[in-house]
Design an enzyme around this catalytic site. Structure first.
Site, PDB file in Angstrom:
ATOM      1  N   ASP A   1      -3.638  -4.138   8.739  1.00  0.00           N
ATOM      2  CA  ASP A   1      -2.836  -5.354   8.856  1.00  0.00           C
ATOM      3  C   ASP A   1      -2.684  -5.845  10.291  1.00  0.00           C
ATOM      4  O   ASP A   1      -2.228  -6.964  10.513  1.00  0.00           O
ATOM      5  CB  ASP A   1      -1.443  -5.118   8.257  1.00  0.00           C
ATOM      6  CG  ASP A   1      -0.646  -4.108   9.072  1.00  0.00           C
ATOM      7  OD1 ASP A   1      -1.205  -3.029   9.387  1.00  0.00           O
ATOM      8  OD2 ASP A   1       0.526  -4.382   9.391  1.00  0.00           O
TER       9      ASP A   1
ATOM     10  N   ASP B   1       0.662   2.177   7.394  1.00  0.00           N
ATOM     11  CA  ASP B   1       1.828   1.299   7.340  1.00  0.00           C
ATOM     12  C   ASP B   1       1.400  -0.164   7.447  1.00  0.00           C
ATOM     13  O   ASP B   1       0.679  -0.556   8.371  1.00  0.00           O
ATOM     14  CB  ASP B   1       2.789   1.638   8.478  1.00  0.00           C
ATOM     15  CG  ASP B   1       3.242   3.097   8.423  1.00  0.00           C
ATOM     16  OD1 ASP B   1       2.893   3.782   7.442  1.00  0.00           O
ATOM     17  OD2 ASP B   1       3.907   3.543   9.368  1.00  0.00           O
TER      18      ASP B   1
ATOM     19  N   ASP C   1      -5.765   1.848   7.417  1.00  0.00           N
ATOM     20  CA  ASP C   1      -4.458   1.988   8.047  1.00  0.00           C
ATOM     21  C   ASP C   1      -3.440   2.409   6.982  1.00  0.00           C
ATOM     22  O   ASP C   1      -3.665   2.222   5.782  1.00  0.00           O
ATOM     23  CB  ASP C   1      -4.083   0.647   8.671  1.00  0.00           C
ATOM     24  CG  ASP C   1      -2.717   0.663   9.310  1.00  0.00           C
ATOM     25  OD1 ASP C   1      -2.392   1.646   9.984  1.00  0.00           O
ATOM     26  OD2 ASP C   1      -1.966  -0.320   9.115  1.00  0.00           O
TER      27      ASP C   1
END
Length: 390
Positions: free
Chosen positions: A131, A11, A9
């Site tokens: 995240d 961001d 990922d």
């Protein structure tokens, strides 16, 4: 051997998120996750993974999030990573909103089906690093494992989209435990975990009527060592190899020292060369060559080595003493000759100086540094020879 992938990922994983809009729409909003560049660079250099970026960018291309703002910033991030050798094989970005329920939006796998249909990749040994809970569920849908990086993994910090998935998809704790290999807030922990499962420690024991040598080695370690050969000064020299190469090295040797030092030193050289050769595997992605010059007081040692599969030792060193500690100085040549033959490497050693202790210690330190350079992983994932084999 099939390649493994790290689906990463952007961001919240590579760079910090920017609430409340969560849009990285200015250079000032780029804040890299702590230590991500350093440890991602080490992952690329030392471990055998392709990197694939997978990111949800809500409404990209709309008036609220124009392409001409996103792409220059995104490319700037990629260029910074490239300066440290971090290259992504491909980048997949979904532009839809959650309520559109696109198959391309994480945790949907619409953008990634080519990897599932390829014989080139081992998806079951791959990881999604992200995240969000959607990254964890992406791993589930791909059939691989997840590394969940987040400062606080508690449900109270979930986004609305994550909470909707928990209630609508009926995800429970048992499901998550099966998918998540690591929960952490640290890229250092990610690197250490991937290193531990990718590069295994090897143990090799060689027993003869004269000696019993057991060696445990981990090429990409921290230089930790525990060495007992019965020869104090030789222990010290072998510790220099471990420390300066960053190889974790455990050597336990029992030999017929009541005869002399010859058999013990020779067989340690043979055994160390053999386990080192085994640890390199097919040598895919390593630099292959190592060369270093190292001073120690008045002495200077220079070593060049090639892990190309051919055994040769060129030795240009003279000692004025018969022994250093309890070691016959003639045995230093014999140690490196034995290592060169077993490790199948070409080794040139040259040293000058007045103090024999300084000369031989600088040689062993220099040898460790040259090995560290030669086994360093690059990003090309090729066997370092035009012949295609070493």
């Amino acid at each position: 051997m099939k390649k493994k992938i790290l689906f990463i990922d952007r961001d919240g994983t590579i760079i910090k998120e920017s609430p409340p809009t969560y849009q990285i729409d200015s250079i000032e909003k780029i804040n890299f996750y702590p230590k991500v560049i350093y440890f991602l660079s080490r992952i690329v250099q030392e471990l055998n993974y392709d990197l694939v970026m997978v990111s949800n960018q809500d409404g990209l291309g709309t008036d609220q999030f124009p392409d001409n703002i996103f792409w220059p910033i995104h490319n700037h991030i990629l260029n910074i990573l490239k300066t440290e050798g971090i290259h992504f094989t491909s980048v997949h970005i979904d532009k839809t909103f959650p309520d559109e329920k696109s198959k391309n939006r994480k945790p949907g796998i619409g953008m990634l089906t080519n990897y599932l249909n390829s014989n080139y990749y081992n998806i079951s040994k791959s990881f999604v690093i992200g995240d969000r809970l959607t990254d964890v569920l992406l791993a589930k849908n791909l059939g691989c494992k997840s590394i969940w990086i987040k400062e606080d993994h508690s449900h109270k910090n979930f986004t609305k989209e994550e909470k909707d998935y928990i209630s609508n998809v009926n995800v429970d704790e048992k499901d998550l435990k099966k998918i998540i290999s690591l929960k952490t807030d640290s890229w250092k922990k990610i690197y250490e975990y991937l290193s531990s499962i990718t590069t295994k420690k090897l143990v090799y024991q060689r027993t003869t009527l004269e000696t019993n040598v057991k060696i445990c080695i981990f090429l990409y370690g921290k230089g930790r060592n525990h060495i007992q050969t019965g020869l104090g000064f030789f222990d010290h020299l072998l510790q220099q190899i471990a420390f300066h190469s960053s190889i974790d090295l455990n050597i336990q040797a029992k030999g017929d020292l009541y005869v002399d030092d010859h058999h013990t030193i020779e067989d340690i050289g043979i055994t160390l060369g053999e386990i080192f050769y085994q640890s390199l595997g097919d040598k895919r992605g390593i630099e292959r060559y190592g060369f270093y010059s190292l001073p120690m007081d008045e002495s200077l040692s220079t070593i060049a080595l090639d892990l190309g599969g051919r055994s040769q030792l060129f030795w240009k060193v003279k000692f004025s003493r018969e022994k250093i500690g309890k070691i016959s100085t003639e045995m230093f040549f014999h140690f490196f000759k034995s290592f060169s033959l077993s490790a199948k490497c070409n080794l040139h050693i040259h040293a000058i100086g007045k103090n024999d202790h300084h000369k031989i210690e600088s040689i062993f330190k220099c040898f460790g540094r040259a090995i560290k350079m030669a086994i360093q992983k690059n990003s090309y994932d090729k066997i370092p020879s035009t012949k295609g084999i070493l």
